[in-house]
Scaffold this active site. Structure first.
Site, PDB file in Angstrom:
ATOM      1  N   ARG A  10      21.391 -16.273 -15.683  1.00 34.65           N
ATOM      2  CA  ARG A  10      22.541 -16.656 -14.866  1.00 34.65           C
ATOM      3  C   ARG A  10      22.497 -18.105 -14.391  1.00 34.65           C
ATOM      4  O   ARG A  10      23.465 -18.641 -13.886  1.00 34.65           O
ATOM      5  CB  ARG A  10      22.606 -15.759 -13.631  1.00 34.65           C
ATOM      6  CG  ARG A  10      23.699 -14.739 -13.698  1.00 34.65           C
ATOM      7  CD  ARG A  10      23.701 -13.967 -12.431  1.00 34.65           C
ATOM      8  NE  ARG A  10      22.351 -13.988 -11.848  1.00 34.65           N
ATOM      9  CZ  ARG A  10      21.958 -13.196 -10.863  1.00 34.65           C
ATOM     10  NH1 ARG A  10      22.797 -12.353 -10.341  1.00 34.65           N
ATOM     11  NH2 ARG A  10      20.735 -13.256 -10.393  1.00 34.65           N
ATOM     12  N   MET A  12      21.814 -22.350 -14.775  1.00 33.90           N
ATOM     13  CA  MET A  12      22.606 -23.290 -15.576  1.00 33.90           C
ATOM     14  C   MET A  12      22.189 -23.264 -17.057  1.00 33.90           C
ATOM     15  O   MET A  12      23.014 -23.076 -17.944  1.00 33.90           O
ATOM     16  CB  MET A  12      22.468 -24.703 -14.992  1.00 33.90           C
ATOM     17  CG  MET A  12      23.390 -25.696 -15.654  1.00 33.90           C
ATOM     18  SD  MET A  12      23.634 -27.161 -14.648  1.00 33.90           S
ATOM     19  CE  MET A  12      21.990 -27.784 -14.469  1.00 33.90           C
ATOM     20  N   VAL A  13      20.892 -23.426 -17.314  1.00 36.90           N
ATOM     21  CA  VAL A  13      20.436 -23.417 -18.708  1.00 36.90           C
ATOM     22  C   VAL A  13      20.624 -22.026 -19.310  1.00 36.90           C
ATOM     23  O   VAL A  13      21.083 -21.865 -20.440  1.00 36.90           O
ATOM     24  CB  VAL A  13      18.956 -23.866 -18.799  1.00 36.90           C
ATOM     25  CG1 VAL A  13      18.428 -23.695 -20.212  1.00 36.90           C
ATOM     26  CG2 VAL A  13      18.815 -25.325 -18.359  1.00 36.90           C
ATOM     27  N   CYS A 135      14.382 -32.772 -22.053  1.00 35.80           N
ATOM     28  CA  CYS A 135      15.695 -33.010 -22.658  1.00 35.80           C
ATOM     29  C   CYS A 135      15.792 -34.404 -23.295  1.00 35.80           C
ATOM     30  O   CYS A 135      16.296 -34.554 -24.409  1.00 35.80           O
ATOM     31  CB  CYS A 135      16.781 -32.855 -21.610  1.00 35.80           C
ATOM     32  SG  CYS A 135      16.388 -33.620 -20.038  1.00 35.80           S
ATOM     33  N   GLN A 162      20.591 -41.075 -17.726  1.00 37.31           N
ATOM     34  CA  GLN A 162      20.498 -39.624 -17.687  1.00 37.31           C
ATOM     35  C   GLN A 162      21.497 -38.983 -16.722  1.00 37.31           C
ATOM     36  O   GLN A 162      21.746 -39.476 -15.621  1.00 37.31           O
ATOM     37  CB  GLN A 162      19.063 -39.217 -17.320  1.00 37.31           C
ATOM     38  CG  GLN A 162      18.103 -39.629 -18.409  1.00 37.31           C
ATOM     39  CD  GLN A 162      16.670 -39.158 -18.216  1.00 37.31           C
ATOM     40  OE1 GLN A 162      15.752 -39.909 -18.492  1.00 37.31           O
ATOM     41  NE2 GLN A 162      16.460 -37.934 -17.783  1.00 37.31           N
ATOM     42  N   LYS A 244       6.612 -38.391 -20.081  1.00 33.24           N
ATOM     43  CA  LYS A 244       6.870 -37.299 -21.026  1.00 33.24           C
ATOM     44  C   LYS A 244       7.262 -37.834 -22.407  1.00 33.24           C
ATOM     45  O   LYS A 244       7.035 -37.190 -23.422  1.00 33.24           O
ATOM     46  CB  LYS A 244       7.979 -36.383 -20.492  1.00 33.24           C
ATOM     47  CG  LYS A 244       7.519 -35.463 -19.380  1.00 33.24           C
ATOM     48  CD  LYS A 244       8.682 -34.636 -18.829  1.00 33.24           C
ATOM     49  CE  LYS A 244       8.185 -33.678 -17.754  1.00 33.24           C
ATOM     50  NZ  LYS A 244       9.299 -32.943 -17.111  1.00 33.24           N
ATOM     51  N   ARG A 268      18.866 -42.514 -13.749  1.00 29.01           N
ATOM     52  CA  ARG A 268      19.927 -41.522 -13.513  1.00 29.01           C
ATOM     53  C   ARG A 268      21.251 -42.261 -13.348  1.00 29.01           C
ATOM     54  O   ARG A 268      21.339 -43.240 -12.587  1.00 29.01           O
ATOM     55  CB  ARG A 268      19.616 -40.751 -12.237  1.00 29.01           C
ATOM     56  CG  ARG A 268      20.571 -39.599 -11.977  1.00 29.01           C
ATOM     57  CD  ARG A 268      20.266 -38.376 -12.783  1.00 29.01           C
ATOM     58  NE  ARG A 268      18.983 -37.791 -12.453  1.00 29.01           N
ATOM     59  CZ  ARG A 268      18.319 -36.990 -13.289  1.00 29.01           C
ATOM     60  NH1 ARG A 268      18.810 -36.686 -14.486  1.00 29.01           N
ATOM     61  NH2 ARG A 268      17.155 -36.486 -12.944  1.00 29.01           N
ATOM     62  N   HIS A 275      22.916 -36.974 -21.641  1.00 28.96           N
ATOM     63  CA  HIS A 275      21.951 -38.069 -21.533  1.00 28.96           C
ATOM     64  C   HIS A 275      22.247 -39.068 -22.661  1.00 28.96           C
ATOM     65  O   HIS A 275      22.499 -38.675 -23.801  1.00 28.96           O
ATOM     66  CB  HIS A 275      20.527 -37.555 -21.729  1.00 28.96           C
ATOM     67  CG  HIS A 275      19.965 -36.827 -20.549  1.00 28.96           C
ATOM     68  ND1 HIS A 275      20.638 -36.613 -19.377  1.00 28.96           N
ATOM     69  CD2 HIS A 275      18.730 -36.277 -20.366  1.00 28.96           C
ATOM     70  CE1 HIS A 275      19.854 -35.946 -18.528  1.00 28.96           C
ATOM     71  NE2 HIS A 275      18.695 -35.735 -19.103  1.00 28.96           N
TER      72      HIS A 275
HETATM   73  N1  HSE Z   1      13.950 -34.171 -16.435  1.00 29.00           N
HETATM   74  C1  HSE Z   1      15.239 -34.299 -16.993  1.00 29.00           C
HETATM   75  C2  HSE Z   1      16.160 -35.002 -16.045  1.00 29.00           C
HETATM   76  C3  HSE Z   1      15.862 -33.000 -17.362  1.00 29.00           C
HETATM   77  O1  HSE Z   1      15.851 -35.074 -14.857  1.00 29.00           O
HETATM   78  O2  HSE Z   1      17.199 -35.482 -16.478  1.00 29.00           O
HETATM   79  C4  HSE Z   1      14.985 -31.944 -17.903  1.00 29.00           C
HETATM   80  O3  HSE Z   1      14.386 -32.222 -19.130  1.00 29.00           O
END
Ligand code: HSE
Length: 372
Positions: A10, A12-13, A135, A162, A244, A268, A275
């Site tokens: 339920r 978001m992903v 992601c 992002q 990452k 962001r 993204h």
């Molecule tokens: N860490 C990523 C973000 C999303 O904050 O945009 C998850 O992979």
């Protein structure tokens, strides 16, 4: 019939995963069960005409009856429940969208259009943990997969743009609330064609700097601004999101840590769920642009080459165009004036599809095929 438990369907992903599974007619050939951490006993989703009763997501005995568990419930749940399953000698497959088990030595990061060979080797070796990647990393690899497959990449820097969705559903709401407030406060200035641009600008910045401006989730204004920090700090000055990039990319490719150096600045911006990334790729040699385009374009069926023109870029290479699709457009491809081995590229991808739900959805199919 094999049993598949689904948790976090339920969120978001999880909702995007369910939507994709329905679209693709995935709910067949096995018995699904839907688990909940808070609503056990209540009616769950309807699938193929059956309404499934929700099972208790903390009932390890029930969970251990599953051949495969798919979790979109988050890392906290994984940390709590996965060890309990192992303690019961559960031998099923754990497929997870959360990062918790991603870097375990006995886990595989799944992105099958890029690393199907690594996944198949993992299955053959008896590995049971298959985890969706970060992601940004997954979207980069879907876009530039052709360069990695050819072994042309010496190193990459990636400057990211992002979306709010990467920070969560509450952040998406907060971004839109911020936009609304900026628009509402500026309304009189906007409606009056005589307003000078500096007055309009001052009005907007006053809104952003007002202590009452809603920033509880982002910690700073994002609408009309940006935030060059994503996730927690690492000791070396990177953010975890930046770290990452190198860590997960090499693992996805089945390479030793740090084999292909990758670094950049993760930022962001006020996009909802796509993204975007600007890449500088240092190639191992001078490869003609036409061969580069061919390698990128042929790598997978979702990548889409965008001509390096203003018209095509505005039409095809924006979050507004890509959101809600599986397309991975790659454009702005050109050799840089630094030297012929330096390639510049830009790509966009839906953070909830290829960035989260889709690799997990496809891994479930792969695992089901494997166990028959
Ligand atoms: N860490 C990523 C973000 C999303 O904050 O945009 C998850 O992979």
């Amino acid at each position: 019939m094999k049993k598949v438990g689904i948790i976090g369907w339920r969120g978001m992903v999880g909702s995007v995963l369910m939507e994709r599974m329905r679209q693709e007619g995935d709910f067949q050939g096995y018995e699904p069960s839907f688990f909940s951490t808070s609503q056990a006993g209540q009616a769950g989703p309807e699938v193929n005409g059956t309404v499934y009763e929700l099972l208790d997501a903390r009932n390890v005995a029930l969970l251990s009856e599953m051949d495969i568990i798919v979790s979109c419930q988050g890392g906290g749940y994984t940390a709590e429940v996965h060890p309990q399953l192992l303690a019961k000698n559960w031998a099923g497959y754990w497929i997870d969208a959360a990062s918790k088990l991603r870097l375990d030595e006995d886990s595989i990061i799944v992105l099958d259009p890029v690393n199907r060979n690594v996944i198949d080797q993992g299955l053959a070796k008896g590995i049971k943990k298959y985890i969706g990647g970060n992601c940004t990393v997954s979207l980069m690899m879907m876009g530039l997969g052709g360069l990695f497959a050819k072994g042309w990449v010496e190193w990459i820097t990636s400057q990211t743009y992002q979306a709010a969705s990467g920070a969560g559903a509450k952040n998406m709401r907060e971004l839109v609330e911020q936009m609304r407030l900026v628009g509402e406060n500026a309304q009189d200035y906007l409606d009056d064609p005589a307003t000078t641009i500096l007055n309009l600008d001052r009005n907007v910045i006053d809104t952003l700097r007002n202590p009452a401006f809603p920033t509880a989730n982002f910690g700073a204004p994002l609408a009309g601004s940006l935030i060059p920090w994503i996730d927690s700090p690492m000791d070396n000055g990177q953010t975890r999101e930046e770290w990452k990039g190198v860590t997960e990319t090499n693992k996805i490719l089945g390479l030793a840590p740090g084999t292909i150096p990758i670094d950049g600045c993760c930022v962001r911006i006020g996009s909802m769920r796509c993204h975007s990334q600007a890449f500088t790729v240092k190639l191992k040699k001078d490869i003609p642009l036409s061969e580069i385009e061919q390698a990128i374009g042929e790598h997978n069926q979702w990548v889409q080459l965008v001509a390096n023109t203003k018209e095509e870029t505005l039409k095809e290479l924006t979050p507004a165009r890509v959101t809600g699709t599986l397309d991975i457009p790659v454009g702005r491809l050109r050799k840089m004036n630094i030297g012929p081995e330096y390639l510049s590229a830009f790509s966009v991808g839906d953070q909830l599809l290829w960035g989260a739900a889709e690799p997990v959805r496809r891994m479930l199919k792969i695992a089901l095929e494997y166990i028959g």
